[in-house]
Design a protein around this motif. Structure first.
Motif, short mmCIF file in Angstrom:
data_model
loop_
_atom_site.label_atom_id
_atom_site.label_comp_id
_atom_site.label_asym_id
_atom_site.label_seq_id
_atom_site.Cartn_x
_atom_site.Cartn_y
_atom_site.Cartn_z
N SER A 147 -17.56 -50.55 48.70
CA SER A 147 -17.32 -49.20 48.43
C SER A 147 -16.67 -48.41 49.72
CB SER A 147 -18.68 -48.45 48.03
OG SER A 147 -19.62 -48.76 49.17
N THR A 148 -16.32 -47.30 49.51
CA THR A 148 -15.75 -46.44 50.69
C THR A 148 -16.80 -44.97 50.62
OG1 THR A 148 -13.47 -47.19 50.41
CG2 THR A 148 -13.91 -44.86 51.69
N GLU A 149 -17.36 -45.00 51.68
CA GLU A 149 -18.17 -43.62 51.90
C GLU A 149 -17.35 -42.66 52.76
OE1 GLU A 149 -20.30 -46.02 50.11
OE2 GLU A 149 -19.76 -46.86 51.99
N ARG A 198 -20.20 -38.72 49.58
CA ARG A 198 -19.79 -39.44 48.46
C ARG A 198 -19.48 -40.90 48.77
NH1 ARG A 198 -21.77 -35.34 47.02
NH2 ARG A 198 -20.73 -33.74 45.57
N SER A 199 -19.88 -41.50 47.55
CA SER A 199 -19.52 -42.91 47.74
C SER A 199 -18.44 -43.41 46.69
CB SER A 199 -20.82 -43.80 47.85
OG SER A 199 -20.39 -45.32 47.47
N LEU A 200 -17.38 -44.05 46.78
CA LEU A 200 -16.49 -44.33 45.88
C LEU A 200 -16.50 -45.97 45.69
CD1 LEU A 200 -14.02 -42.33 47.49
CD2 LEU A 200 -15.15 -41.58 45.60
N LEU A 208 -14.62 -48.16 46.00
CA LEU A 208 -13.10 -48.56 46.31
C LEU A 208 -13.25 -49.47 47.66
CD1 LEU A 208 -11.31 -45.21 46.03
CD2 LEU A 208 -11.07 -47.14 44.48
#
Length: 168
Positions: free
Chosen positions: A128-130, A143-145, A147
């Motif tokens: 994930s990407t934060e 937000r956490s994506l 990705l």
């Protein structure tokens, strides 16, 4: 990866005593299958057993352990968490993406001169990407994506290195 940091607390500010990072590749395959692999779980458990030995040597009194994207995404993470607890006494708490983002932001802010105005912190992990929007020392939004580098590789790159299509 699994990170292991030991800090000494003097009542005012923590100081790092020890740091290591072990690449256990826990997320290998999890984003395709929805499950942690036996090999990844074995490598992770072995790392935690080693950490427990180090904790005894360094006389660690308190442990805080967090799990992130691979554990959030897998349907069999409980079996790994149970094994870690049984073999080491370490309880790993799986945190949400936004909580992960807040903790990352607070950790960065503790180690930099924080701008007074608004800024964005981005952490690209394996699963994930934060993204954290901050102003001064305040974390306004996290937000956490889904990705992360490992997730995207598993889902979209069928070969390593990627092959090009013929005619391109």
């Amino acid at each position: 990866s699994v990170r292991f940091d030991v800090y000494r607390w003097d009542g005012k500010r923590p100081s790092r005593v020890y740091r290591t990072k072990i690449m256990v590749r826990l997320g290998d395959g999890v984003f395709k299958t929805g499950k942690l692999s036996r090999q990844g779980m074995a490598r992770t458990l072995k790392a935690f057993i080693g950490f427990r030995r180090l904790m005894r040597q360094l006389r660690v009194e308190r442990v805080v352990a967090f799990g992130t994207s691979a554990l959030r995404s897998s349907t069999n993470s409980k079996s790994l968490l149970d094994a870690i607890l049984a073999k080491t006494g370490i309880q790993v708490r799986v945190i949400s993406g936004p909580e992960e983002g807040r903790l990352i932001a607070r950790g960065i802010m503790a180690n930099i001169e924080v701008p007074r105005n608004s800024y964005v912190l981005i952490d690209i992990g394996g699963g994930s990407t934060e993204v954290s929007i901050c102003r001064g020392e305040k974390v306004l939004v996290c937000r956490s994506l889904p990705l992360g580098a490992n997730r995207l590789q598993q889902l979209y790159l069928k070969t390593m290195p990627p092959r090009t299509r013929k005619g391109q």
